[in-house]
Structures are given as C-alpha cells and as structure tokens.
Design an enzyme around this catalytic site. Structure first.
Site, PDB file in Angstrom:
ATOM      1  N   LYS A 138     -12.810  64.389  43.534  1.00 39.81           N
ATOM      2  CA  LYS A 138     -12.110  63.263  42.896  1.00 39.81           C
ATOM      3  C   LYS A 138     -12.651  63.018  41.491  1.00 39.81           C
ATOM      4  O   LYS A 138     -13.873  63.077  41.279  1.00 39.81           O
ATOM      5  CB  LYS A 138     -12.287  62.017  43.763  1.00 39.81           C
ATOM      6  CG  LYS A 138     -11.482  60.806  43.298  1.00 39.81           C
ATOM      7  CD  LYS A 138     -11.678  59.630  44.266  1.00 39.81           C
ATOM      8  CE  LYS A 138     -10.858  58.419  43.873  1.00 39.81           C
ATOM      9  NZ  LYS A 138     -11.048  57.272  44.791  1.00 39.81           N
ATOM     10  N   SER A 186      -6.953  55.095  46.916  1.00 40.47           N
ATOM     11  CA  SER A 186      -6.924  55.638  45.571  1.00 40.47           C
ATOM     12  C   SER A 186      -7.213  57.136  45.502  1.00 40.47           C
ATOM     13  O   SER A 186      -6.889  57.765  44.503  1.00 40.47           O
ATOM     14  CB  SER A 186      -7.952  54.894  44.712  1.00 40.47           C
ATOM     15  OG  SER A 186      -9.274  55.188  45.155  1.00 40.47           O
ATOM     16  N   SER A 236      -9.863  53.780  50.465  1.00 43.48           N
ATOM     17  CA  SER A 236      -9.344  54.797  49.554  1.00 43.48           C
ATOM     18  C   SER A 236      -9.449  56.231  50.053  1.00 43.48           C
ATOM     19  O   SER A 236      -8.949  57.143  49.407  1.00 43.48           O
ATOM     20  CB  SER A 236     -10.049  54.700  48.202  1.00 43.48           C
ATOM     21  OG  SER A 236      -9.549  53.605  47.473  1.00 43.48           O
TER      22      SER A 236
END
Lengths: 99, 475
Positions: B79, B154, B178
């Site tokens: 990420k 997210s 997330s």
C-alpha cells in the site's frame, strides 16, 4: 450544535488550511451533520471510566524502551532530499524575521 | 503457470521443482500486472528493478541449496502509505506526489528479508481515509469482481491486486476497517492483528492509537505467514509489543470442536438482506464444525462510530500537521510569507475527505470542545473495550459481519460523507479495542458479490483466530 461559516473559517485558520468559498459552504453542511452524530456521546454516563489513550494489554515493563545504542543518522543530504526548497544542507522557508 | 491462482505454498513448490525460476515468475507477474492493471487502477507504480533484483537473490539461494525464507519468491503489493526506500510513496495524495522515502518501513524490511518480492505500490484512499478507495489523487480503484463497483477502502488497491492475481499477497493498513472491509468486498482474506503486533515504523501515520500494518492473501494460511514474518518487537516503534511471535501455521489444525463463539446481537440488527443470510449460514457451518455459538451483547456498539471519528480525526489533524510545505516535496507557488505557505500548500495539496477530517479533528481538539468531544470519546472507547473484555470472559471468539452490505457502485455513497462513515460500524469496534480481527470469505450474493465473515479474538490470540478461520475456509 449548529456550525456557522465563521466557525468553519476559524477552525480552518487553526488547522493552517486555506479553503475556497465553495469548500467553506460544503464544510458547514458536512461537518454540521457529522458533529450532530458526535453529539450523541454527550448523554452517555462515563463517570467510572478513565480516558483510554492507548490500547492496553499485559506486557513486559520495559517494552517501550530500547537499548541505548548509537545508530548512524540518515545525514543532511538525504534528510533534505525531499524538501521543495533547500540549500547548504538546510530547509529553506520564506523569511520569518525582518531585519 | 497461472499467476492469478498462485499461493505461497504452490509457488514455492514450483520454485523447488524448478518448474520456473524466481526471475521467470517475477517477470510473469510484472507482465500480467502491466496488462491487467488498467482495468482496476490498483497499482499506482510497479517497481520491476527492485523486484527482479530480489528475485535474482532467491534464484542464487535456490541454486546454492539455501533456505529461501518464508516468503521466498512471493510477489507482494505494498500500500502506498508504507515507505519503500528509493521507491516513490505518495499516500495517494497530491501533496506527496514526488515523495521518495529515504528508508524502508520495518514491515517492508522484514518481508524482503524473508524473501518477499515487492512488485509495486498500491492505490488507496488519500492518507488511508475512506471506505471506498474513491478518495485517491490517482483516481478510484475498481473491484476486480465487478468493475462497476468499489473494492472497499482504504486499502482498496492492496485488496484488488490479490483478488485480480497481480500479486499473491499484499500489505495494507487498517485504522478502522481498511483491510477487513476491502477483503470482504473483493472475496479474499484480510487480517488486522492485535494493536502493537506489527511495527508501524515507516507507516505514514493517520491515527496513531488505531493504525496497523496488515496483510491480505488468497487464503488464511498465507495471511498467517505474512503476519508472522512482519510481527514482533521493533526498537524503532515504541508502541510495538514485546511479545513472542507464535508459528501461526502450527495452529492451523482444522480442529475447532468445542470452541465457544459469540454472536453480537447488536451487530445482527444492522445486517440486512443477503449479508445477514450468508452470515447466518456461516454460523450454521461453524456449528457443524463442532463450535458452540451463543448470543453475546456488546451494548456500547451504537456509540462506536461517533467515538471512532472523534479520536481518529483528532489524531489525524495532529499527524498531518507535518505536511506544511517545508520538508515533503510540495510547496504552493503562493508562499509569499510563512503563513501563506502553510495554508496554501495544504489547501492545494489535500483532497476533500482529508480536509474534512483535519477540520473535524481540529474542531474537537480546540479550546472549549476538547473535554466535551475528545476526552469524552476516549472514555467511551474504554467502555467499548470493556464490552469486549467481558465478552471474552464467556467466549473464545466473536463472529460477525464485516460490512452491512457487499461492494457498492462507484459514486453511490460519495456525496454523503456521513453515510460512508456509518458503513464502518462492524469494523471500528474491534479497532477501538485493539483486538485482532479478520475477514474470511463466506459466500457470494445472487449477483456474485463476495461477503466476508469477521472473526474477532482477544489481544494476541491470533493463533485461535487463524485456527477458526482456516477450519471455516476448508469447510
């Protein structure tokens, strides 16, 4: 609690955040709705509780400490490599103190 | 070799049998990602040089007959809020558009030391703030299961690469759900470990009392392996727990007979339609495996959303103060004095959701409101954590939905931030308590949309969480 444009501008100033006129309008609406939800906490009885700042669990006493051993720092060149403006190993900012 | 179906075991078997080399495998995955990524926009950057360099090392070790490590040869997406030395890391924000970190996050260092191969950086909501991956300066990510729908957020990009097959496992970050929510939306496994289980050194901070580095995988075993590699004391993160790391794989016995599970009554009342049906069916399956399921009450659940958004926004407003035009790549052209530089750099650099959270956080911390909002929320947080402590006196694990609904259409909830916040109801309670929780696929809706079952355990009880998830997965 009803939020006004004046409140939004005041908070934006505290947050060092420039907002356009449009954004101020949206914030009044969006933050107002969310704060209304947040206001529901006011009625809860929390008399016997301490504020929880961190997750707590049983662990060794020195878990937050590390051995006091020297480590090489990353050095000035790398430290300022991402700065938008730098010079002579320093960050440069607009003049703060007038002569 | 079908790169989209590989697991850690299957690819390491292939390497050892010399079906393919680590370099060949890495090239195949990079080519596949190059070709498939435009469909989902899940990667924001591929790093072939770094990946191939790491793969060459694995081939050298294989040739010399050395151990290749728990993640030897495994293609991994990371990420874009997790720092990778020399590889651009943007947090999907304009304000960090050109930021190149001078060091690696501890989690990255450990997965590479275990032989992992970082393929690229994955898209996410800006600074990990969002539940749909629509708040990204690089544009939204599309769900590989249904390209008209969001992958969740997210960590939407990290979930999408694993579901799409452009990585075998990935790293995300979880603050309020997330990792679990996108895992559920994309039909894969996502694990939020105990708070403090994995070092956050090198994770760009959103809400420090809630942030986790957390893995995605195609099966429970792989997710356990990635967590095992990352977990454990790190002198560079004082919040990282000094607790031994178990061999999680040794706990995947498939035997869960007699395990006591709790079903939180407050959660089921929000779940509707097919999600509720699938969760009910999952409970029956767990009973068939020999678990005892009873209803438990987590009475403070209704306050969790307000509590979470007060605390996380407050911490975000403080953490994001560092992006001010001095150190991190971007400075507004309108910087005639210091104050204009701060305000305009931030006003131009942050997206709408980040601004909203900075404003909320600044408001609840401001003079006159601090006690009413922030301190109050911290007390309510203690109340929510107490609910879990009491529940775990009675049961070994809790089972619940991950999200009230499956993946929604792009744009569907974007206009109403409050509605988006409300969708986090099942994941933020576990985050506030700091307990380990995970999402494991439990079936699809009639439209083919995946639904995840959430398993929540007590602090550091990842072994039982993985044991239950693995038994459920193999049912």
């Amino acid at each position: 609690m009803k939020l006004t444009e004046k409140d939004v501008r005041y908070v934006a100033n505290l947050a060092n955040l420039s907002l356009t006129e449009d954004e101020v309008g949206h914030m009044v609406h969006d933050l107002g709705g969310i704060l209304e939800l947040m206001d529901q906490l006011a009625g809860i009885d929390t008399e016997d509780l301490s504020p929880m700042a961190q997750v707590l669990y049983a662990t060794g006493e020195t878990a937050t400490l590390r051995p006091d051993v020297e480590r090489a720092p990353i050095g000035n060149d790398l430290a300022v490599a991402n700065a938008p403006v730098s010079g002579a190993g320093y960050y440069k900012v607009p003049r703060v103190i007038e002569r | 070799m079908n790169v989209a179906n590989l697991t850690i075991d299957s690819l390491q078997d292939g390497l050892k049998r010399k079906d393919f080399s680590a370099v060949e495998l890495t090239r195949s995955v990079l080519e596949f990602a190059e070709r498939e990524n435009p469909k989902t926009n899940a990667y924001v950057l591929l790093c072939p040089e770094r990946a191939l360099r790491a793969a060459e090392k694995i081939d050298e070790r294989l040739a010399a007959g050395h151990d290749i490590g728990l993640l030897g040869g495994v293609p991994i997406g990371v990420k874009d809020v997790i720092l990778t030395s020399g590889v651009r890391t943007t947090c999907s924000s304009k304000i960090l558009a050109n930021y190149v970190p001078p060091y690696d996050a501890t989690a990255v260092e450990r997965i590479e030391a275990a032989g992992g191969i970082i393929i690229g950086k994955t898209n996410c909501d800006e600074f990990a703030m969002g539940s749909s991956n629509e708040n990204s300066a690089f544009g939204p990510v599309r769900n590989p299961v249904d390209l008209d729908r969001v992958p969740g957020g997210s960590s939407g990009g990290s979930a999408a690469v694993v579901a799409q097959g452009t990585a075998v496992v990935s790293l995300g970050s979880d603050t309020g759900g997330s990792v679990r929510q996108p895992a559920s939306f994309c039909g894969i496994v996502g694990v939020t470990p105990t708070y403090g289980r994995v070092s956050r050194y090198g994770l760009v901070a959103y809400a420090s009392s809630l942030d986790h580095v957390a893995p995605f995988a195609r099966n429970v075993r792989d997710s356990a392996t990635v967590l095992e590699v990352m977990a454990g004391r790190d002198p560079l993160d004082s919040t990282c727990a000094d607790a031994p790391v178990p061999r999680y794989a040794a706990h995947l016995t498939r035997d869960v007979r007699g395990m006591k599970l709790g079903l939180p009554v407050e959660y089921m009342k929000h779940a509707t339609g097919e999600t509720a049906t699938l969760i009910t069916k999952a409970i029956k399956d767990l009973e068939a495996l020999g678990c005892h399921v009873e209803e438990v009450s987590l009475p403070s659940t209704d306050y969790a959303i307000a509590c979470y958004y007060i605390i996380s926004c407050a911490e975000a407003s403080s953490n994001l103060a560092r992006f001010d035009g001095v150190r991190y790549t971007t400075r507004s052209a309108k910087s005639e004095n210091l104050s204009a530089m701060y305000q305009n750099t931030r006003g131009e650099g942050f997206g709408a959701e980040v601004k909203r959270r900075i404003m909320l956080g600044t408001y609840v911390l401001s003079h006159g409101y601090y006690d009413a909002y922030y301190v109050k929320a911290q007390k309510v947080r203690a109340m929510i954590a107490r609910d879990f402590t009491r529940a775990f006196e009675k049961v070994d694990a809790l089972v619940a939905p991950v999200s009230p609904f499956p993946a929604f259409k792009l744009g569907e909830k974007l206009s109403d931030p409050l509605e988006m916040y409300l969708s986090d109801i099942y994941t933020i309670t576990g985050s506030l308590a700091g307990i380990p929780c995970m999402s494991v696929p439990c079936g699809n809706t009639a439209d083919g949309l995946p639904v995840g079952l959430q398993i929540l355990c007590n602090h550091f009880d990842e072994p039982n969480m993985f044991r239950l998830a693995d038994a459920f997965e193999s049912r």
